[in-house]
Write an enzyme that holds these catalytic residues in place. Structure first.
Site, PDB file in Angstrom:
ATOM      1  N   GLU A 101      26.370 -29.952 -14.454  1.00  0.00           N
ATOM      2  CA  GLU A 101      25.187 -30.825 -14.359  1.00  0.00           C
ATOM      3  C   GLU A 101      23.924 -29.978 -14.211  1.00  0.00           C
ATOM      4  OE1 GLU A 101      23.641 -33.314 -14.943  1.00  0.00           O
ATOM      5  OE2 GLU A 101      23.553 -34.817 -13.362  1.00  0.00           O
ATOM      6  N   ASP A 102      22.788 -30.533 -14.604  1.00  0.00           N
ATOM      7  CA  ASP A 102      21.539 -29.781 -14.463  1.00  0.00           C
ATOM      8  C   ASP A 102      21.084 -29.713 -12.995  1.00  0.00           C
ATOM      9  OD1 ASP A 102      20.827 -32.509 -14.354  1.00  0.00           O
ATOM     10  OD2 ASP A 102      19.216 -32.351 -15.837  1.00  0.00           O
ATOM     11  N   ASP A 105      20.022 -34.390  -7.363  1.00  0.00           N
ATOM     12  CA  ASP A 105      18.769 -34.810  -6.714  1.00  0.00           C
ATOM     13  C   ASP A 105      19.133 -35.857  -5.660  1.00  0.00           C
ATOM     14  OD1 ASP A 105      15.881 -34.841  -6.573  1.00  0.00           O
ATOM     15  OD2 ASP A 105      15.877 -36.669  -7.768  1.00  0.00           O
ATOM     16  N   LYS A 133      18.900 -30.001  -4.990  1.00  0.00           N
ATOM     17  CA  LYS A 133      17.743 -30.365  -4.159  1.00  0.00           C
ATOM     18  C   LYS A 133      18.262 -31.132  -2.946  1.00  0.00           C
ATOM     19  CE  LYS A 133      13.949 -31.165  -7.469  1.00  0.00           C
ATOM     20  NZ  LYS A 133      13.163 -32.227  -8.135  1.00  0.00           N
ATOM     21  N   PHE A 154       9.240 -30.955  -8.580  1.00  0.00           N
ATOM     22  CA  PHE A 154       9.749 -31.312  -9.905  1.00  0.00           C
ATOM     23  C   PHE A 154       9.758 -30.074 -10.811  1.00  0.00           C
ATOM     24  CE2 PHE A 154      10.067 -33.016 -14.120  1.00  0.00           C
ATOM     25  CZ  PHE A 154      10.991 -34.036 -13.956  1.00  0.00           C
ATOM     26  N   ARG A 167      12.495 -29.038 -22.489  1.00  0.00           N
ATOM     27  CA  ARG A 167      13.871 -28.569 -22.286  1.00  0.00           C
ATOM     28  C   ARG A 167      14.066 -27.169 -22.876  1.00  0.00           C
ATOM     29  NH1 ARG A 167      16.910 -33.082 -20.676  1.00  0.00           N
ATOM     30  NH2 ARG A 167      16.326 -35.080 -21.592  1.00  0.00           N
TER      31      ARG A 167
END
Ligand code: IMP
Ligand code: MG
Length: 181
Positions: A101-102, A105, A133, A154, A167
């Site tokens: 996963e990126d 959050d 995060k 962000f 991206r």
């Protein structure tokens, strides 16, 4: 003429730092999964860049699949409602699954994904995230392999988008305030 990096306030994590972390994670995953049947799941679209680099640092005969989900909400706050947009194409029963996963959050996306995969009786389900995060977490979930832990800022680049853009920036960046207006 405008350039891609015109929107960048500063580089938060450079391409060199990312490359070092990705190589370390790949080596760790290689030793942890040796002798196991591993399916690596790329979570679209944010993880594609990380996934393609990480994959080449895993020195094992792995198989690959893709998965996409989106969480809805207003603005940057998620409602916690996660909808599957593209399910796996492989049967994961009895296999070891590593979700790539990126960013974790609020945690809603990974919570829902892990629970859904576990209901299919795999041998194991673990998470490898480029970024974590922890200060933003709304639900109990933790990554098993994390490249970098970040603050409440962000970030865009290296697969992460803002409004579907950026991206393709090779570094992970903080964008200028003017971008959000
Ligand atoms: P969740 O809140 O943990 O469910 O994360 C949902 C998704 O929000 C992540 O997979 C990212 O695609 C996106 N996201 C969260 N924080 C950021 C960020 O700082 N930059 C870009 N995308 C983000
Ligand atoms: Mg995502």
């Amino acid at each position: 003429m405008s350039n891609l990096y015109d929107v960048v306030e500063r580089v938060a994590i450079s391409r060199e730092e990312i490359a070092t972390k990705v190589a370390e994670l790949g080596a760790k995953i290689t030793s942890d999964y040796r002798g196991k049947e591993l399916i690596l799941v790329c979570v679209l679209k944010g993880a594609v860049v990380f996934f393609s680099d990480l994959l080449r640092h895993i020195d094992l005969p792995v198989t690959v699949d893709t998965f996409a989900a989106s969480s809805y909400g207003n603005g940057s706050e998620t409602s916690g409602e996660v909808v599957v947009e593209k399910d796996l194409s492989m049967d994961i029963r009895g296999k070891h699954v590593l979700i790539v996963e990126d960013i974790i959050d609020s945690g809603y996306t990974m919570r829902k994904t892990v629970d859904m995969f576990n209901s299919r009786n795999p041998a194991s389900v673990k998470i490898c995230a480029l970024l974590d995060k922890p200060s933003r977490r709304k639900i109990d979930i933790n990554g098993d392999y994390i490249a970098c832990t970040v603050g409440n800022e962000f970030l865009a680049g290296y697969g992460l988008d803002y409004a579907q853009l950026y991206r393709n920036m090779p570094d992970i960046c903080v964008l200028k305030e003017s971008v959000y207006r």
